[in-house]
Scaffold this active site. Structure first.
Site, mmCIF file in Angstrom:
data_model
loop_
_atom_site.group_PDB
_atom_site.id
_atom_site.type_symbol
_atom_site.label_atom_id
_atom_site.label_comp_id
_atom_site.label_asym_id
_atom_site.label_seq_id
_atom_site.Cartn_x
_atom_site.Cartn_y
_atom_site.Cartn_z
ATOM 1 C CG ASP A 11 -2.057 -0.962 1.099
ATOM 2 O OD1 ASP A 11 -2.253 -1.481 -0.016
ATOM 3 O OD2 ASP A 11 -2.750 -1.210 2.106
ATOM 4 C CG ASP A 130 -12.549 -4.186 -2.951
ATOM 5 O OD1 ASP A 130 -11.649 -4.991 -3.260
ATOM 6 O OD2 ASP A 130 -12.356 -2.981 -2.723
#
Lengths: 253, 195
Positions: A11, A130
């Site tokens: 990330d 997702d």
């Protein structure tokens, strides 16, 4: 034999790795380039860089970062986060990214998948999905905004749709499993993998080496992605790959 | 040593350039026939769609330039397919160095595209595999492939055996992406530069 892929995910915020890492041997654990190169050296099959900021200034930082990663890393890498146009993708690919991953922007405007596949080829377009189980209805729905916002798209339908629109791979993250370290959502992954004829990267829930065995066997995944277990050295990539090889999973060692 | 990387409308050559940077090899990215012809070695890379790429190469006259090259040429991925006679992708006649038809993977159960690290096995004398094991893992991303034929110098298997590498005279070709295939890929590039 085509091997299953192990993919660490980094990330990125303002050009730096966030969520922290436990690599004391790194000069700068926040440096995505150094961390990426280390993972490549340890046997990672690909890398995913997920930009969790998306202001205009940060986009420039990201492009510069991508260029540095490409200079130093000799395995394929994907960049995702905040990508919503042909211009975004063009900038990242020209800087040396091998693939891009799109998520919310594809949900908002599905034609984007067609446009990107046509412009750059399916091989470099990953659609990230997702997903979260909706108990009231009894099926999985696509979510956006980090899993906070439900959409009207059923996960299996959306997987088929993005394949038909030209996605080259699907990065499937179970929001139910993510962060639990209790294992990947193998049932769902297997369903999506059977519904779509493009490769599936499974994400969310990895906690042990056995979880990877499960996701590659019962989960029918083509690749397994994880973040914190690698960053905090709970599982080392080479040890994981050696273990999976003993379990009969084809691995590049 | 002058290395020319052929500039055309097939995408993402940045990875190839960075791979050469890592080896310490200088290069020119060019679509100028004169520069390509006078280079010591030529790299013909790219990812893209065959018929679109061929249309562009023809328009620029680069198809004939490439076919006439006498120095070592390394074609990768779509570059390799374009050196074949014909591609099923967009049903297009290609440059025709290799008398081979590129076809879509035939698959019932297999995921297409063929994505990831697969092992290749050298066949016969293959100078690009010097210093490597007989079987090495390299990175593939493609939906079309050249069947095994008289020019095949390395074989890969995905549902069916297909050509991972081809060679004819001064033309060397690889279906995989040597530039992002880790150490093995780096060695293959070095071997080409050392020819």
């Amino acid at each position: 034999m085509l091997t299953k892929r192990i993919i660490p995910c980094l990330d990125i915020k303002e050009g730096r790795t966030v969520k922290g890492t436990n690599f004391v041997d790194l000069r700068d654990a926040g440096d995505p380039v150094e961390l990426g190169a280390l993972y490549a050296q340890q046997g990672a099959d690909e890398l995913v860089f997920l930009d969790i900021t998306a202001t205009v200034d940060d986009r420039k930082t990201l492009v510069n970062l991508v260029r540095e990663v490409a200079r130093h890393v000799n395995i394929p890498f994907t960049v995702g986060g905040g990508i919503s146009s042909i211009a975004d993708v063009s900038a990242l690919l020209n800087a040396g990214a091998d693939k891009v991953s799109i998520n919310s922007s594809a949900v908002r405007r599905p034609e984007l998948v067609d446009e990107l596949a046509l412009a750059f080829g399916s091989q470099c377009i990953i659609v990230a999905i997702d997903t979260r189980f909706e108990p009231a209805v009894g099926v999985d729905f696509v979510h956006t905004h980090g899993g906070r916002r439900i959409t009207d798209k059923k996960t299996l339908d959306w997987a088929r749709e993005v394949e038909n629109r030209g996605a080259g791979e699907i990065l499937l993250t179970s929001m139910d499993a993510d962060g639990t370290k209790a294992g990947f959502a193998c049932d769902l992954t297997a369903k999506v993998s059977s519904a779509a004829s493009i490769p599936i990267i499974a994400s969310g829930g990895a906690g042990t080496m056995e979880h990877f065995t499960e996701v590659f066997t019962t989960g029918k995944a083509d690749a397994g992605l994880a973040a914190s277990i690698f960053h905090f050295k709970e599982i080392e990539i080479l040890a994981l790959k050696n273990y999976l090889a003993t379990q009969g999973i084809p691995m590049r060692i | 040593m002058e290395i020319a990387i052929i500039k055309y409308n097939a995408g993402n050559v940045a990875s190839v350039m960075y791979a050469l940077d890592r080896i310490g090899q200088k290069y020119t990215w060019t679509d100028d026939p004169e520069q390509i012809i006078k280079a010591d070695k030529v790299i013909f890379p790219g990812v893209g769609e065959a018929s679109t790429a061929m249309a562009y190469l023809k328009e620029k006259g680069l198809d004939l330039v490439i076919k006439g090259l006498k120095q070592p040429v390394l074609a990768t991925c779509i570059g390799m397919q374009l050196l074949c006679k014909h591609s099923e992708e967009g049903n297009v006649d290609c440059i025709g160095v290799f008398d081979v038809e590129v076809k879509r993977f035939i698959s019932q159960d297999l995921k297409i595209p063929h994505v990831g690290w697969n092992s290749i096995t050298s066949k016969g004398d293959n100078p690009l595999m010097k210093g490597l094991q007989d079987e090495e893992f390299v990175y593939f991303v493609h939906s079309f492939c050249a069947p095994v034929n008289a020019y095949t110098t390395a074989v890969c298997e995905y549902g069916q055996p297909f050509s991972a590498m081809l060679q004819k005279d001064n033309f060397y070709a690889a279906q995989f992406h040597a530039e992002i295939s880790g150490k093995a890929g780096e060695q293959i590039l070095k071997n080409f530069l050392a020819l």
